[in-house]
Enzyme design. Structure first.
Site, mmCIF file in Angstrom:
data_model
loop_
_atom_site.group_PDB
_atom_site.id
_atom_site.type_symbol
_atom_site.label_atom_id
_atom_site.label_comp_id
_atom_site.label_asym_id
_atom_site.label_seq_id
_atom_site.Cartn_x
_atom_site.Cartn_y
_atom_site.Cartn_z
ATOM 1 N N PRO A 14 0.825 -1.208 0.000
ATOM 2 C CG PRO A 14 0.113 -0.912 2.209
ATOM 3 C CD PRO A 14 0.841 -1.879 1.310
ATOM 4 C CB CYS B 60 1.422 31.094 -16.442
ATOM 5 S SG CYS B 60 0.814 32.544 -17.262
HETATM 6 C C1 LIG Z 1 2.596 2.734 -7.012
HETATM 7 C C2 LIG Z 1 2.797 1.337 -6.643
HETATM 8 C C3 LIG Z 1 2.186 0.817 -5.499
HETATM 9 C C4 LIG Z 1 1.282 1.612 -4.596
HETATM 10 O O1 LIG Z 1 0.092 2.004 -5.142
HETATM 11 P P1 LIG Z 1 -0.983 2.698 -4.194
HETATM 12 O O2 LIG Z 1 -2.154 2.904 -5.074
HETATM 13 O O3 LIG Z 1 -0.410 3.980 -3.709
HETATM 14 O O4 LIG Z 1 -1.263 1.758 -3.081
HETATM 15 C C5 LIG Z 1 2.476 -0.488 -5.149
HETATM 16 N N1 LIG Z 1 3.292 -1.251 -5.903
HETATM 17 C C6 LIG Z 1 3.883 -0.791 -7.022
HETATM 18 C C7 LIG Z 1 4.791 -1.670 -7.791
HETATM 19 C C8 LIG Z 1 3.647 0.518 -7.431
HETATM 20 O O5 LIG Z 1 4.229 0.965 -8.540
#
Ligand SMILES: *Cc1c(COP(=O)(O)O)cnc(C)c1O
Length: 427
Positions: free
Chosen positions: A283, A351
Site C-alpha cells: 500500500p 500560468c
Molecule cells: C505505485 C505502486 C504501489 C502503490 O500504489 P498505491 O495505489 O499507492 O497503493 C504499489 N506497488 C507498485 C509496484 C507501485 O508501482
C-alpha cells in the site's frame, strides 16, 4: 462522510491536534502538513486487517507516494518494509535504516548501472522483463541470488487510465504465457527465483478487482510451481487499496477486503499445494493519503465569466487534479462551520488555464486571506511537485499530538537554480 476532517472549538480545521490557522501563521503557505499518528494508525489498521487472516504477512510501503524522510522513519519504527521503484528510493531507505531484506525493488526500464547499484545494496530484486533478467545476469554474478518476477495478471483497475497497471495496454510485467520459461531461465542463469509479484493499479475501493488479480496471479504462480519447480517464498499482490476522496465515497471495509481476498489466496495455495509463502502487500496511498493537507491562502476572488477563487499554489504543488482529473475535497480552514453558499472554481497560480484544483465546488463565502485546506494530499502530493513556473517547493510540517516540526524547509529561489551554470562564452 468518511473524509478525515476534524474541527476545533475555534471553528478551524484541526490536524493532529494542531490548529491549521496557527500553523499557517507560523509557517506561511503553501505548506504540506502531515499527521504522524494518522500514518501510524493507517499502517497498523492495514497490518492487523490482513495478518488476522494470514499471519505470515509483511507490508511493503510503496514509498513513491511520499518519500519525506520523516515519514519513512515513522514507518521504519513501525517495522514496515519498503517497495522502491527507483535507485533513489533504495538509496534513501537504506540510509534511514531499512535493511536490504526489507526493501523490494520493482524497477522499470532501468539502466545497467542502476541494476548494479541496487544489487550492491542487497535488496530483493523484482524483475519486469526477459530483457532485464538477461541484462541482470550479465551485469552481476547471479550466485543464487533471490529474485522475483512481476507478472501481468491481465486484470487492471484504478481511478484513472494512467493508474491501471495490468492488462493488455500496460507496460508492466511479464506475460502469463512466458512465466514458466522465464522462471526456468532464471534458474539456468544461476538465480534463485523465489517470488512472484503483481500490481494491478491504484485507487481501488472494493475487493472485486483484487480478487480477480489474486486468482489470476495465483493461477500463474501455481503453474510456475508445478512446471518450473519453484517453491515460492513470497507472493506479492502489490498495492492499490484506495481511500475516499469525495464526501460520498466510503473508507474501504478493510476487514471484508482482507477476509475475502485471503480466503481466495489460501484456497489457491491449497489447490496448487504451494505451502505457506509470505504474503507481501504494497500500500502507498492507503498509508499516507489521508494523513496530510495542503494549506493555501486565497489571494484573489474574481468575478469573471465564472467565479474564480485564486490561491497561492498550483499544479506544480499538487499535480493530481490536473494530471488525473482527481477530486480533492477542499474546505475553508478558518470557516469550518459555515455552510456552502456558492459554487466556485478554485484556481492555482500557474500560468496555464488547466491549473484548477476544483470546478463548480460548493464552498462558503470566501474572501482574500482565507485559508483553504486541500485534503488527502499525503500521497502523490509533494512527491509529484515540481518547480514549474519557477515556484519554490513548499515546506512540509509534521504534527504529532499538537506539536509541529519542520520536516522540510521551503525552497528559496536560489535552490531552484543552484545546479545550473552559464558557459564561459555567455559570461
Ligand atoms: C505505485 C505502486 C504501489 C502503490 O500504489 P498505491 O495505489 O499507492 O497503493 C504499489 N506497488 C507498485 C509496484 C507501485 O508501482
Amino acid at each position: 462522510m468518511d473524509l478525515n476532517i476534524k474541527i476545533n472549538n475555534n471553528g478551524h480545521l484541526d490536524i493532529g491536534g494542531a490548529d491549521t490557522c496557527d500553523l499557517v501563521e507560523q509557517f506561511g503557505t503553501p505548506v504540506y502538513v502531515i499527521d504522524e499518528n494518522r500514518i501510524r494508525d493507517n499502517y497498523n489498521r492495514f497490518y492487523n486487517a490482513f495478518s488476522k487472516y494470514y499471519s505470515d504477512f509483511k507490508v511493503f510501503y510503496a514509498c513513491k507516494a511520499n518519500t519525506n524522510i520523516a515519514v519513512l522513519k515513522i514507518l521504519e519504527e513501525e517495522r514496515c518494509c519498503i517497495d522502491a521503484v527507483s535507485p533513489g528510493e533504495v538509496y534513501i531507505s537504506k540510509k534511514l535504516g531499512f535493511s536490504g531484506d526489507r526493501i523490494l525493488f520493482s524497477g522499470n526500464n532501468i539502466r545497467n548501472d542502476e541494476i548494479e547499484f541496487v544489487n550492491g545494496e542487497d535488496v530483493i530484486l523484482n524483475i519486469d522483463s526477459v530483457s532485464a533478467l538477461k541484462r541482470l545476469a550479465e551485469s552481476i554474478k547471479p550466485n543464487g541470488k533471490k529474485i522475483s518476477f512481476r507478472v501481468n495478471p491481465m486484470v487492471g483497475a484504478g481511478h484513472h487510465g494512467h493508474c491501471i497497471t495490468g492488462g493488455e495496454m500496460s507496460k508492466f510485467g511479464i506475460m502469463e504465457t512466458e512465466a514458466v520459461e522465464i522462471y526456468k531461465l532464471a534458474k539456468e542463469l544461476g538465480f534463485n527465483p523465489v517470488g512472484m509479484h503483481s500490481h494491478i493499479g491504484s485507487g481501488i475501493l472494493n475487493p472485486e478487482p483484487f480478487k480477480l488479480a489474486i486468482e489470476s496471479t495465483m493461477n500463474i504462480a501455481g503453474k510456475v510451481h508445478l512446471e518450473a519447480g519453484i517453491d515460492f517464498e513470497f507472493i506479492d499482490f502489490g498495492g492499490g487499496v484506495g481511500i475516499p476522496y469525495t464526501p460520498d465515497e466510503n473508507l474501504v471495509d478493510l476487514d471484508t477486503f482482507a477476509k475475502e481476498n485471503m480466503a481466495l489466496f489460501k484456497a489457491k495455495l491449497e489447490e496448487f499445494d504451494m505451502g505457506q509463502p509470505t504474503l507481501y502487500l504494497e500500500p502507498g496511498r492507503f498509508i499516507v493519503g489521508d494523513s496530510s493537507v495542503l494549506l493555501v491562502t486565497v489571494n484573489s476572488v474574481k468575478e469573471s465569466y465564472r467565479k474564480f477563487i485564486g490561491v497561492d499554489a498550483g499544479f506544480n504543488t499538487l499535480l493530481r487534479p490536473a494530471m488525473y482529473d482527481s477530486y480533492h475535497h477542499i474546505v475553508v480552514a478558518n470557516k469550518m462551520n459555515e455552510e456552502a453558499t456558492q459554487k466556485v472554481d478554485v484556481a492555482g497560480n500557474v500560468c496555464e488555464s488547466g491549473d484548477l484544483f476544483a470546478r463548480d465546488r460548493p464552498l462558503p463565502d470566501i474572501e482574500e486571506g482565507d485559508i483553504l485546506a486541500i485534503l488527502n494530499a499525503g500521497a502523490y502530493g509533494f512527491t509529484m511537485a515540481s518547480n514549474y513556473n519557477s515556484h519554490p517547493l513548499p515546506a512540509e510540517i509534521l504534527v504529532k499530538d499538537g506539536e509541529a516540526f519542520v520536516i522540510r524547509k521551503a525552497q528559496t529561489f536560489d535552490d531552484i537554480f543552484e545546479k545550473q551554470s552559464i558557459p564561459k562564452h555567455l559570461e
